[in-house]
Design a protein around this motif. Structure first.
Motif, PDB file in Angstrom:
ATOM      1  N   UNK A  33      -4.949 -12.100   2.095  1.00 35.26           N
ATOM      2  CA  UNK A  33      -6.071 -11.285   1.617  1.00 35.26           C
ATOM      3  C   UNK A  33      -5.630 -10.332   0.509  1.00 35.26           C
ATOM      4  N   UNK A  34      -4.550  -9.608   0.766  1.00 37.36           N
ATOM      5  CA  UNK A  34      -4.115  -8.606  -0.204  1.00 37.36           C
ATOM      6  C   UNK A  34      -3.651  -9.233  -1.511  1.00 37.36           C
ATOM      7  N   UNK A  35      -2.842 -10.283  -1.425  1.00 39.46           N
ATOM      8  CA  UNK A  35      -2.313 -10.901  -2.641  1.00 39.46           C
ATOM      9  C   UNK A  35      -3.427 -11.514  -3.487  1.00 39.46           C
ATOM     10  N   UNK A  36      -4.451 -12.069  -2.831  1.00 36.76           N
ATOM     11  CA  UNK A  36      -5.577 -12.641  -3.568  1.00 36.76           C
ATOM     12  C   UNK A  36      -6.291 -11.552  -4.369  1.00 36.76           C
ATOM     13  N   UNK A  44       4.264 -11.258 -21.563  1.00 39.69           N
ATOM     14  CA  UNK A  44       2.998 -10.799 -21.000  1.00 39.69           C
ATOM     15  C   UNK A  44       2.805 -11.210 -19.542  1.00 39.69           C
ATOM     16  N   UNK A  45       3.887 -11.607 -18.878  1.00 34.03           N
ATOM     17  CA  UNK A  45       3.800 -11.995 -17.460  1.00 34.03           C
ATOM     18  C   UNK A  45       3.853 -10.736 -16.603  1.00 34.03           C
ATOM     19  N   UNK A  46       2.776 -10.439 -15.914  1.00 43.47           N
ATOM     20  CA  UNK A  46       2.708  -9.263 -15.056  1.00 43.47           C
ATOM     21  C   UNK A  46       3.445  -9.541 -13.743  1.00 43.47           C
ATOM     22  N   UNK A  47       4.367  -8.662 -13.402  1.00 44.28           N
ATOM     23  CA  UNK A  47       5.194  -8.871 -12.212  1.00 44.28           C
ATOM     24  C   UNK A  47       4.334  -9.015 -10.958  1.00 44.28           C
ATOM     25  N   UNK A  48       3.399  -8.097 -10.768  1.00 45.71           N
ATOM     26  CA  UNK A  48       2.594  -8.104  -9.545  1.00 45.71           C
ATOM     27  C   UNK A  48       1.645  -9.291  -9.484  1.00 45.71           C
ATOM     28  N   UNK A  49       1.174  -9.761 -10.629  1.00 47.07           N
ATOM     29  CA  UNK A  49       0.327 -10.944 -10.623  1.00 47.07           C
ATOM     30  C   UNK A  49       1.118 -12.179 -10.223  1.00 47.07           C
ATOM     31  N   UNK A  50       2.300 -12.318 -10.797  1.00 43.87           N
ATOM     32  CA  UNK A  50       3.153 -13.460 -10.464  1.00 43.87           C
ATOM     33  C   UNK A  50       3.534 -13.425  -8.991  1.00 43.87           C
ATOM     34  N   UNK A  51       3.930 -12.252  -8.508  1.00 45.46           N
ATOM     35  CA  UNK A  51       4.327 -12.118  -7.108  1.00 45.46           C
ATOM     36  C   UNK A  51       3.141 -12.360  -6.182  1.00 45.46           C
ATOM     37  N   UNK A  52       1.963 -11.893  -6.570  1.00 43.83           N
ATOM     38  CA  UNK A  52       0.760 -12.115  -5.770  1.00 43.83           C
ATOM     39  C   UNK A  52       0.457 -13.597  -5.636  1.00 43.83           C
ATOM     40  N   UNK A  53       0.593 -14.319  -6.734  1.00 51.59           N
ATOM     41  CA  UNK A  53       0.334 -15.753  -6.718  1.00 51.59           C
ATOM     42  C   UNK A  53       1.317 -16.472  -5.803  1.00 51.59           C
ATOM     43  N   UNK A  54       2.594 -16.110  -5.897  1.00 55.15           N
ATOM     44  CA  UNK A  54       3.626 -16.728  -5.057  1.00 55.15           C
ATOM     45  C   UNK A  54       3.357 -16.435  -3.588  1.00 55.15           C
ATOM     46  N   UNK A  55       3.071 -15.164  -3.270  1.00 53.05           N
ATOM     47  CA  UNK A  55       2.816 -14.776  -1.885  1.00 53.05           C
ATOM     48  C   UNK A  55       1.592 -15.496  -1.336  1.00 53.05           C
ATOM     49  N   UNK A  56       0.533 -15.567  -2.123  1.00 51.26           N
ATOM     50  CA  UNK A  56      -0.707 -16.219  -1.689  1.00 51.26           C
ATOM     51  C   UNK A  56      -0.446 -17.677  -1.306  1.00 51.26           C
ATOM     52  N   UNK A  57       0.240 -18.400  -2.168  1.00 50.14           N
ATOM     53  CA  UNK A  57       0.511 -19.823  -1.925  1.00 50.14           C
ATOM     54  C   UNK A  57       1.454 -20.003  -0.736  1.00 50.14           C
ATOM     55  N   UNK A  58       2.543 -19.228  -0.706  1.00 47.75           N
ATOM     56  CA  UNK A  58       3.535 -19.359   0.359  1.00 47.75           C
ATOM     57  C   UNK A  58       2.943 -19.006   1.725  1.00 47.75           C
TER      58      UNK A  58
END
Length: 267
Positions: A212-215, A233-247
């Motif tokens: 929920x949070x990462x989405x 232009x790669x946002x750290x939190x966006x990339x990490x959110x995407x990884x967390x969401x999928x994992x």
């Protein structure tokens, strides 16, 4: 009416910031919520208190280090400001990572179920995030792109929020508010459903929170103007959110397939 004063009051030569009060209030209420759940889960409240004594300070250090590392070009020239967390600049993901590692080590040493303890403390973490984002509001940080005053008024926001979003000569998206509300909705859903018989398996409260949070954070982060960047232009939190969401979804589905149907949180 101008911006709100970030200083709550003075204690002799010391200035007490609203930011610190709000963060501390969120932490205390989060702990109380976790302690309340220990009876339902038949976990010793003392174990949770002991965990918090380690996880809170380590999590705070992790949250600050995470931010400082990705802003090292600035802090390398201002070393005296590294510990100035009252000015803002703590990253939730850094705190979650550091706190999560602490929790795993603690549970293994105490012989506690990591997934069960995560389920106990997760709603408290969410509550702390809901409240803590208002510290960003006071400090006028974690805001989004420029918008008109009319746009903010169309959101039916109280005037004190609209006025506080006037930063650097322009009005901005209240992304702190978007994230706070998103977490509040998730918190209400989890608290309302977590004891529904046969719904959640052990560990799925924590996994549901992470999903929920990462989405939500992925989209909110895309609107912010103060993001930490990794490459270009790669946002750290966006990339990490995407990884967390999928994992987390993969783990959720995998555990559902592997665990016996009787291994429910509430059975």
């Amino acid at each position: 009416m101008g911006a709100l004063n970030p200083i709550a009051f003075k204690l002799g030569p010391f200035l007490v910031h609203w930011y610190g009060i709000i963060i501390a209030s969120g932490a205390v209420l989060g702990v109380l919520l976790a302690i309340k759940e220990t009876k339902q889960q038949k976990i010793s409240a003392d174990d949770i208190y002991d965990l918090i004594l380690w996880a809170l300070p380590i999590g705070l250090i992790g949250a600050r280090l995470y931010y400082v590392i990705f802003e090292w070009s600035y802090y390398s020239q201002h070393l005296n400001e590294i510990i100035a967390i009252w000015q803002g600049g703590i990253a939730i993901y850094g705190g979650l990572i550091a706190g999560g590692i602490t929790l795993i080590i603690f549970c293994r040493r105490r012989g506690l179920s990591i997934w069960q303890v995560l389920d106990v403390v997760t709603p408290g973490i969410m509550l702390g995030q809901v409240i803590g984002r208002w510290g960003n509001f006071i400090n006028q940080e974690a805001f989004g792109t420029v918008v008109s005053r009319g746009f903010l008024q169309q959101l039916h926001l109280p005037n004190f929020i609209v006025q506080q979003m006037y930063i650097g000569g322009a009005y901005h998206q209240p992304t702190f508010l978007y994230e706070s509300v998103w977490n509040l909705i998730g918190l209400i859903l989890l608290i309302s459903l977590r004891h529904k018989k046969g719904l959640f398996k052990r560990g799925e409260i924590a996994l549901s929170y992470a999903i929920w949070y990462s989405f939500g954070r992925f989209f909110v982060e895309g609107m912010r103007t103060d993001s930490l960047y990794l490459f270009g232009q790669v946002r750290v939190s966006q990339l990490l959110s995407l990884v967390i969401f999928v994992v987390m979804i993969i783990i959720f589905v995998y555990r559902r397939k592997q665990q016996k149907i009787s291994n429910y949180l509430i059975s």
